[in-house]
Write a protein that holds these residues in place. Structure first.
Motif, PDB file in Angstrom:
ATOM      1  N   TYR A  31       0.949  -1.163  -0.007  1.00  0.00           N
ATOM      2  CA  TYR A  31      -0.061   0.075  -0.024  1.00  0.00           C
ATOM      3  C   TYR A  31       0.894   1.232  -0.095  1.00  0.00           C
ATOM      4  CZ  TYR A  31      -3.443   3.467   1.481  1.00  0.00           C
ATOM      5  OH  TYR A  31      -4.335   4.435   1.439  1.00  0.00           O
ATOM      6  N   THR A  48      -6.040  -0.517  -9.305  1.00  0.00           N
ATOM      7  CA  THR A  48      -5.995  -2.123  -9.420  1.00  0.00           C
ATOM      8  C   THR A  48      -4.851  -2.707  -8.879  1.00  0.00           C
ATOM      9  OG1 THR A  48      -7.840  -2.036 -10.619  1.00  0.00           O
ATOM     10  CG2 THR A  48      -6.819  -4.092 -10.417  1.00  0.00           C
ATOM     11  N   ALA A  62      -6.000  -8.350   0.236  1.00  0.00           N
ATOM     12  CA  ALA A  62      -7.293  -8.233  -0.129  1.00  0.00           C
ATOM     13  C   ALA A  62      -7.851  -7.186   0.753  1.00  0.00           C
ATOM     14  CB  ALA A  62      -8.076  -9.538   0.030  1.00  0.00           C
ATOM     15  N   ALA A  65      -8.572  -3.599  -0.111  1.00  0.00           N
ATOM     16  CA  ALA A  65      -9.706  -3.143  -1.021  1.00  0.00           C
ATOM     17  C   ALA A  65     -10.836  -2.179  -0.519  1.00  0.00           C
ATOM     18  CB  ALA A  65     -10.595  -4.417  -1.459  1.00  0.00           C
ATOM     19  N   GLY A  66     -11.027  -1.426  -1.030  1.00  0.00           N
ATOM     20  CA  GLY A  66     -11.909  -0.246  -0.698  1.00  0.00           C
ATOM     21  C   GLY A  66     -11.102   1.047  -0.045  1.00  0.00           C
ATOM     22  N   VAL A  74      -9.110   1.587  -4.079  1.00  0.00           N
ATOM     23  CA  VAL A  74      -8.226   0.511  -4.253  1.00  0.00           C
ATOM     24  C   VAL A  74      -8.996  -0.608  -4.540  1.00  0.00           C
ATOM     25  CG1 VAL A  74      -6.655  -1.001  -3.210  1.00  0.00           C
ATOM     26  CG2 VAL A  74      -6.505   1.346  -2.857  1.00  0.00           C
ATOM     27  N   LYS A  75      -8.803  -1.483  -5.715  1.00  0.00           N
ATOM     28  CA  LYS A  75      -9.394  -2.708  -5.984  1.00  0.00           C
ATOM     29  C   LYS A  75      -8.548  -3.923  -5.823  1.00  0.00           C
ATOM     30  CE  LYS A  75     -11.471  -2.836 -10.056  1.00  0.00           C
ATOM     31  NZ  LYS A  75     -12.155  -2.722 -11.330  1.00  0.00           N
ATOM     32  N   VAL A  76      -8.741  -5.025  -5.393  1.00  0.00           N
ATOM     33  CA  VAL A  76      -7.651  -6.160  -5.536  1.00  0.00           C
ATOM     34  C   VAL A  76      -8.498  -7.330  -6.008  1.00  0.00           C
ATOM     35  CG1 VAL A  76      -6.486  -7.473  -3.900  1.00  0.00           C
ATOM     36  CG2 VAL A  76      -6.852  -5.176  -3.291  1.00  0.00           C
ATOM     37  N   ARG A  77      -7.562  -8.040  -6.941  1.00  0.00           N
ATOM     38  CA  ARG A  77      -8.104  -9.172  -7.772  1.00  0.00           C
ATOM     39  C   ARG A  77      -7.090 -10.177  -7.972  1.00  0.00           C
ATOM     40  NH1 ARG A  77      -7.330  -9.212 -13.116  1.00  0.00           N
ATOM     41  NH2 ARG A  77      -6.878  -7.076 -14.073  1.00  0.00           N
TER      42      ARG A  77
END
Length: 155
Positions: A31, A48, A62, A65-66, A74-77
């Motif tokens: 981060y 992302t 994860a 995220a948010g 922030v998106k996590v995938r």
């Protein structure tokens, strides 16, 4: 003020003992590293973070995220496919193919590895990081001088 926050966060993470989860520390590093990186390409609405790591580190990252980074959610995938990723975090044994504009961070690699700009490394009971700023620049990403000052090793 941001530099002070990064310094305190990363220094505290680096000196943490066993009572702090290693994977949570690595997620904090990811981060903060993203927070002190600048992408030359126009930014998408969300930042992302794509993952190719073990389940424990995946779970810790994860949790990001948010959150917000530079006004972007922030998106996590999982990194399949490896497109549309601003940050790709992978394990040392994972072969990496990443597009330009992707900051590649490796967990437990030795730089240079041919793909990663940053390597999270364990040094005794500390989590540290090494940086290859030329690799980041090749992908269209500039790393802040504050981040480089905190690195264990800059290539």
């Amino acid at each position: 003020m941001l530099a002070a926050g990064l310094g305190l966060g990363l220094c505290a993470a680096g000196t943490a003992r066993a009572q702090v989860d290693e994977h949570a520390l690595k997620a904090a590093f990811v981060y903060n590293i993203a927070a002190f990186s600048h992408w030359q390409a126009p930014a998408a609405e969300a930042l992302t973070i794509c993952l190719q790591v073990d389940a424990q580190l995946e779970g810790a990252i994860a949790g990001l995220a948010g959150r917000q980074l530079a006004g972007r959610p922030v998106k996590v995938r999982w990194a399949s496919p490896v497109t549309g990723c601003d940050v790709l975090v992978h394990g040392a044994q994972t072969p990496v193919v990443a597009a330009a504009g992707t900051l590649v961070i490796c967990d437990a690699c030795t730089l240079p590895d041919g793909a990663s700009a940053i390597a999270l490394v364990r040094e005794g009971n500390r989590i540290r990081f090494d940086v290859d700023p030329a690799r980041a620049r090749d992908r269209g990403i500039t790393l802040s001088s504050q981040l480089l000052k905190l690195a264990r090793r800059v290539l």
